[in-house]
Motif scaffolding. Structure first.
Motif, mmCIF file in Angstrom:
data_model
loop_
_atom_site.group_PDB
_atom_site.id
_atom_site.type_symbol
_atom_site.label_atom_id
_atom_site.label_comp_id
_atom_site.label_asym_id
_atom_site.label_seq_id
_atom_site.Cartn_x
_atom_site.Cartn_y
_atom_site.Cartn_z
ATOM 1 N N THR A 11 -1.139 7.338 -8.879
ATOM 2 C CA THR A 11 -1.889 6.672 -9.952
ATOM 3 C C THR A 11 -3.401 6.838 -9.756
ATOM 4 O O THR A 11 -3.872 7.318 -8.721
ATOM 5 C CB THR A 11 -1.555 5.171 -10.090
ATOM 6 N N SER A 12 -4.142 6.395 -10.768
ATOM 7 C CA SER A 12 -5.604 6.478 -10.705
ATOM 8 C C SER A 12 -6.169 5.579 -9.610
ATOM 9 O O SER A 12 -7.329 5.719 -9.221
ATOM 10 C CB SER A 12 -6.198 6.090 -12.062
ATOM 11 N N PHE A 13 -5.351 4.634 -9.114
ATOM 12 C CA PHE A 13 -5.798 3.758 -8.028
ATOM 13 C C PHE A 13 -5.605 4.413 -6.662
ATOM 14 O O PHE A 13 -5.965 3.821 -5.647
ATOM 15 C CB PHE A 13 -5.020 2.430 -8.064
ATOM 16 N N GLN A 14 -5.047 5.641 -6.634
ATOM 17 C CA GLN A 14 -4.785 6.346 -5.371
ATOM 18 C C GLN A 14 -4.075 5.429 -4.367
ATOM 19 O O GLN A 14 -4.465 5.302 -3.204
ATOM 20 C CB GLN A 14 -6.089 6.905 -4.785
ATOM 21 N N LYS A 157 -8.417 0.140 6.674
ATOM 22 C CA LYS A 157 -9.376 0.625 7.671
ATOM 23 C C LYS A 157 -10.749 0.109 7.267
ATOM 24 O O LYS A 157 -11.285 0.481 6.236
ATOM 25 C CB LYS A 157 -9.365 2.151 7.710
ATOM 26 N N GLY A 158 -11.291 -0.827 8.028
ATOM 27 C CA GLY A 158 -12.609 -1.377 7.746
ATOM 28 C C GLY A 158 -12.651 -2.480 6.719
ATOM 29 O O GLY A 158 -13.730 -2.927 6.347
ATOM 30 N N GLY A 159 -11.498 -2.935 6.247
ATOM 31 C CA GLY A 159 -11.502 -3.976 5.217
ATOM 32 C C GLY A 159 -10.217 -4.781 5.200
ATOM 33 O O GLY A 159 -9.297 -4.538 5.996
ATOM 34 N N VAL A 160 -10.168 -5.738 4.294
ATOM 35 C CA VAL A 160 -8.960 -6.551 4.094
ATOM 36 C C VAL A 160 -8.692 -6.646 2.595
ATOM 37 O O VAL A 160 -9.529 -6.281 1.773
ATOM 38 C CB VAL A 160 -9.103 -7.971 4.693
ATOM 39 N N PRO A 192 -2.043 1.628 5.109
ATOM 40 C CA PRO A 192 -2.474 0.618 4.135
ATOM 41 C C PRO A 192 -2.100 1.020 2.720
ATOM 42 O O PRO A 192 -1.654 2.146 2.476
ATOM 43 C CB PRO A 192 -3.996 0.603 4.316
ATOM 44 N N GLY A 193 -2.294 0.105 1.776
ATOM 45 C CA GLY A 193 -1.996 0.395 0.382
ATOM 46 C C GLY A 193 -2.952 1.387 -0.248
ATOM 47 O O GLY A 193 -2.621 2.024 -1.253
ATOM 48 N N HIS A 194 -4.120 1.539 0.333
ATOM 49 C CA HIS A 194 -5.120 2.488 -0.159
ATOM 50 C C HIS A 194 -5.914 2.993 1.036
ATOM 51 O O HIS A 194 -6.167 2.248 1.981
ATOM 52 C CB HIS A 194 -6.100 1.822 -1.144
#
Length: 216
Positions: A11-14, A157-160, A192-194
């Motif tokens: 999807t466009s959300f990769q 990676k680097g976020g939540v 992760p999801g993205h």
């Protein structure tokens, strides 16, 4: 024997959809088929994976949008997420309009997933962890043998994960990460999801949201 996986951004959300399988039996699962079903079917055929079920980490459209079409194409059931995300699945038509996605109709999975459940395929097992915060019914799927976790939108990676959606809660999310994910081990890799993969140990050192200054 080993667990194998192939991450396919869709999807466009990769969004990271994961095709996961047992290399002894070629039996497997698809985690978070958010869309681009034709692409996923081609990859499943190319990898020669016999998909036995589809698994959802949470109810957001970019993670579940292709689920019913893929389940029909493979004639296999959908499992997950935790039932506390049912309101997201029942609101998929509204999510489709909000994000400009093709219409995705509401559905219920064949089975809700709960803390402590296991999912087996071939000689591999994934353990289910209930990890609310991003959504109330979010789950993480963990392979002890492969030391890998499929964490959806809990940790990046680097976020939540974002917590500004309905029934999201920042304190709950941070608690889920520290109480459910960190005990799985610093060496555990996560998808992760993205975005790119990382390890829990790396995030404990460098992630500004959840770092605990663990010595390297």
């Amino acid at each position: 024997m080993a667990l194998q996986y192939q991450v396919v951004p869709v999807t466009s959300f990769q969004q990271n959809c994961s095709i996961v399988w047992c290399d002894e039996t070629q039996k497997g699962v698809v985690i978070d088929p958010g869309g681009d079903v034709k692409q996923l079917l081609m990859m499943i055929e190319e990898l020669n994976v016999q998909v036995e079920k589809l698994l959802l980490t949470h109810g957001h459209l970019d993670h579940v949008g292709g689920s019913e079409d893929l389940a029909r194409a493979l004639n296999q059931p959908i499992w997950g997420p935790h039932k506390d995300d049912n309101f997201w699945l029942q609101g998929l038509e509204g999510q489709s309009q909000m994000f400009g996605f093709p219409l995705t109709e509401a559905f219920e999975p064949s089975k809700w997933l709960n803390e402590g459940d296991t999912v087996t395929f071939g000689n591999q097992t994934l353990s289910v962890l209930h990890t609310p915060g991003h959504t109330p019914g979010h789950v993480v799927l963990h392979s002890e043998s492969a030391k890998v976790a499929f964490v959806g939108d809990v940790l990046f990676k680097g976020g939540v994960g974002r917590t500004d959606f309905p029934k999201g809660d920042y304190a709950t999310l941070i608690d889920s990460i520290k109480s459910k994910l960190w005990p799985l081990g610093n060496e555990t890799r996560f998808v992760p999801g993205h975005g790119p993969e990382s390890t829990f140990g790396s995030e404990r050192v460098s992630n500004p949201f959840v770092a605990d200054e663990m010595p390297i």
